[in-house]
Design an enzyme around this catalytic site. Structure first.
Site, short mmCIF file in Angstrom:
data_model
loop_
_atom_site.label_atom_id
_atom_site.label_comp_id
_atom_site.label_asym_id
_atom_site.label_seq_id
_atom_site.Cartn_x
_atom_site.Cartn_y
_atom_site.Cartn_z
N HIS A 110 0.83 -1.21 0.00
CA HIS A 110 0.00 0.00 0.00
C HIS A 110 0.86 1.26 0.00
O HIS A 110 2.06 1.20 0.31
CB HIS A 110 -0.92 0.04 1.23
CG HIS A 110 -2.11 -0.89 1.10
ND1 HIS A 110 -2.03 -2.21 1.44
CD2 HIS A 110 -3.38 -0.67 0.67
CE1 HIS A 110 -3.20 -2.78 1.22
NE2 HIS A 110 -4.04 -1.87 0.76
N LYS A 165 -0.50 4.75 4.64
CA LYS A 165 -1.33 3.76 5.36
C LYS A 165 -0.77 3.52 6.76
O LYS A 165 0.44 3.33 6.93
CB LYS A 165 -1.41 2.46 4.57
CG LYS A 165 -2.38 1.45 5.19
CD LYS A 165 -2.82 0.39 4.21
CE LYS A 165 -3.72 -0.64 4.85
NZ LYS A 165 -5.00 -0.05 5.31
N1 LIG Z 1 -12.69 -1.44 3.15
C1 LIG Z 1 -12.21 -0.89 2.03
O1 LIG Z 1 -12.58 -1.24 0.89
C2 LIG Z 1 -11.21 0.22 2.17
C3 LIG Z 1 -10.81 0.61 3.40
N2 LIG Z 1 -9.98 1.67 3.57
C4 LIG Z 1 -9.72 2.08 4.94
O2 LIG Z 1 -10.42 3.29 5.19
C5 LIG Z 1 -9.73 4.05 6.18
C6 LIG Z 1 -9.46 5.45 5.67
O3 LIG Z 1 -8.56 5.41 4.60
P1 LIG Z 1 -8.11 6.75 3.85
O4 LIG Z 1 -9.29 7.45 3.29
O5 LIG Z 1 -6.99 6.37 2.97
O6 LIG Z 1 -7.53 7.58 5.10
P2 LIG Z 1 -7.46 9.17 5.31
O7 LIG Z 1 -6.56 9.39 6.47
O8 LIG Z 1 -7.16 9.82 4.01
O9 LIG Z 1 -8.97 9.55 5.70
C7 LIG Z 1 -9.55 9.39 6.95
C8 LIG Z 1 -10.34 10.64 7.25
O10 LIG Z 1 -11.10 10.45 8.44
C9 LIG Z 1 -10.95 11.64 9.21
N3 LIG Z 1 -11.27 11.41 10.62
C10 LIG Z 1 -10.47 10.92 11.60
N4 LIG Z 1 -11.14 10.91 12.78
C11 LIG Z 1 -12.38 11.40 12.53
C12 LIG Z 1 -13.52 11.66 13.35
N5 LIG Z 1 -13.53 11.40 14.66
N6 LIG Z 1 -14.61 12.19 12.76
C13 LIG Z 1 -14.63 12.47 11.44
N7 LIG Z 1 -13.57 12.26 10.62
C14 LIG Z 1 -12.47 11.72 11.15
C15 LIG Z 1 -9.51 12.05 8.97
O11 LIG Z 1 -9.29 13.39 9.37
P3 LIG Z 1 -7.78 13.85 9.80
O12 LIG Z 1 -6.89 13.49 8.65
O13 LIG Z 1 -7.93 15.31 10.00
O14 LIG Z 1 -7.45 13.10 11.04
C16 LIG Z 1 -9.43 11.86 7.47
O15 LIG Z 1 -9.94 12.97 6.75
C17 LIG Z 1 -8.46 3.24 6.51
O16 LIG Z 1 -8.71 2.45 7.65
C18 LIG Z 1 -8.28 2.36 5.28
O17 LIG Z 1 -7.56 1.21 5.51
C19 LIG Z 1 -9.50 2.38 2.52
C20 LIG Z 1 -9.84 2.02 1.24
C21 LIG Z 1 -10.72 0.90 0.96
O1 LIG Z 2 -5.66 2.02 3.36
C1 LIG Z 2 -5.96 1.78 2.16
O2 LIG Z 2 -5.69 2.56 1.25
C2 LIG Z 2 -6.68 0.53 1.87
N1 LIG Z 2 -7.12 -0.15 2.88
C3 LIG Z 2 -7.85 -1.35 2.83
C4 LIG Z 2 -7.10 -2.46 3.52
O3 LIG Z 2 -6.54 -2.23 4.61
O4 LIG Z 2 -7.06 -3.57 3.01
C5 LIG Z 2 -8.37 -1.69 1.46
C6 LIG Z 2 -7.51 -1.26 0.32
O5 LIG Z 2 -6.52 -2.20 0.10
C7 LIG Z 2 -6.96 0.16 0.48
#
Ligand SMILES: NC(=O)C1=CN([C@@H]2O[C@H](COP(=O)(O)OP(=O)(O)OC[C@H]3O[C@@H](n4cnc5c(N)ncnc54)[C@H](OP(=O)(O)O)[C@@H]3O)[C@@H](O)[C@H]2O)C=CC1
Ligand SMILES: O=C(O)C1=N[C@H](C(=O)O)C[C@H](O)C1
Length: 270
Positions: A157, A161
């Protein structure tokens, strides 16, 4: 029929921005609200503009209660602590909670199970069709091949991450463990360093790489004497996770309380 109103939490994050764009492009759903954490510089900004679109007239707020009360679902890709807090509020508001957040602990999963007694929750470490199909294939391969084949899960990743192994890697490891009829927690090797000794037969190994802008690459290797099977998935666009999350919200709308998975949404039964 009226659109399903979806709240995007973590609206300014990588997935949050992608979700805002994809919801606006998808029939049957609309952006009903956008939430960021208290103190975020994005609070007060228009959600569309933050996502690179024209203004949507939806202001990002840090107060989820009144926003959840007017919506039918929440798309949550944030942090484990935030997700647990949102699970409580979504259950109170009786709206669908789609959880994509990874890095959840055993205790976090137990709290989600408890919330799912009263709420409709869809949780998956990966929302893509391809990875969920891959999990089915891994389960079948692990069932067909005995422990003479060593199972290793490799993921890579982007540099931002924060959790490892990825949620997807753990999901694929779980599928392999189910195929083998073993308990993953008791049979996994999550880290190797130093003089580790030879590989223990029947274990499932994990390796995590981090770098650059890689969206998400996963491979499961089944390595035997003189031959190896590799089952892989490559993600090249975060929109595929967003599409899966929206599909899950629409599928879950109106269902009875419970915890569902992407396999339920996609109709994969085995
Ligand atoms: N299941 C799936 O298919 C996928 C899962 N994921 C997962 O999704 C999650 C997020 O990934 P990603 O978008 O890359 O991460 P980011 O860090 O880009 O986004 C997370 C966002 O959540 C915000 N946040 C944190 N705490 C709070 C809160 N209490 N209330 C509201 N907003 C909050 C952060 O703000 P700030 O930065 O200001 O702290 C940030 O804007 C990860 O756990 C990732 O592994 C990602 C892609 C696919
Ligand atoms: O953090 C990410 O970006 C992603 N998180 C998920 C994971 O932990 O598997 C899904 C995807 O691979 C992207």
């Amino acid at each position: 029929m009226t659109d399903m109103g979806l709240v995007i939490v973590g609206a300014a994050g990588r997935m949050g921005r992608t979700l805002i764009r994809m919801v606006t492009e998808t029939e049957g759903v609309t952006v009903a609200g956008a939430i960021e954490r208290e103190g975020s510089p994005f609070v007060g900004q228009d959600a569309g503009v933050v996502a690179g679109l024209p203004a949507l007239g939806i202001t990002i707020t840090d107060d989820p209660l009144p926003v959840f009360a007017k919506a039918q679902g929440v798309l949550d890709f944030t942090t484990p602590a935030a997700t647990l807090a949102f699970a409580e509020i979504a259950a109170q508001a009786r709206i669908v909670h789609v959880i994509g957040t990874t890095g959840l602990s055993v205790e976090d999963h137990a709290a989600i199970d408890a919330a799912a007694r009263h709420a409709v929750i869809m949780q998956s470490g990966n929302m893509s069709l391809g990875v969920n199909l891959l999990a089915q294939l891994v389960r079948q391969a692990a069932r067909a091949l005995d422990a003479d084949f060593d199972i290793e899960v490799l993921e890579m990743h982007h540099r931002h991450k924060v959790d490892a192994p990825s949620g997807t890697a753990l999901m694929l490891g779980q599928a392999a463990a189910e195929g083998r009829d073993i308990n993953l927690a008791e049979n996994s090797v999550r880290v190797r360093d130093g003089i580790t000794g030879p590989r223990e037969r029947g274990t499932i190994g994990f390796a995590s790489l981090r770098g650059g802008s890689v969206i998400g690459d996963h491979s499961v290797m089944l390595a035997g004497e003189g031959e190896m099977i590799t089952l892989s998935h490559h993600a090249s666009d975060r929109a595929l996770f967003a599409r899966g999350a929206i599909k899950a919200a629409l599928w879950a709308h109106g269902r009875k309380p419970g915890r569902y998975s992407m396999a339920d949404v996609l109709g994969f039964t085995d």
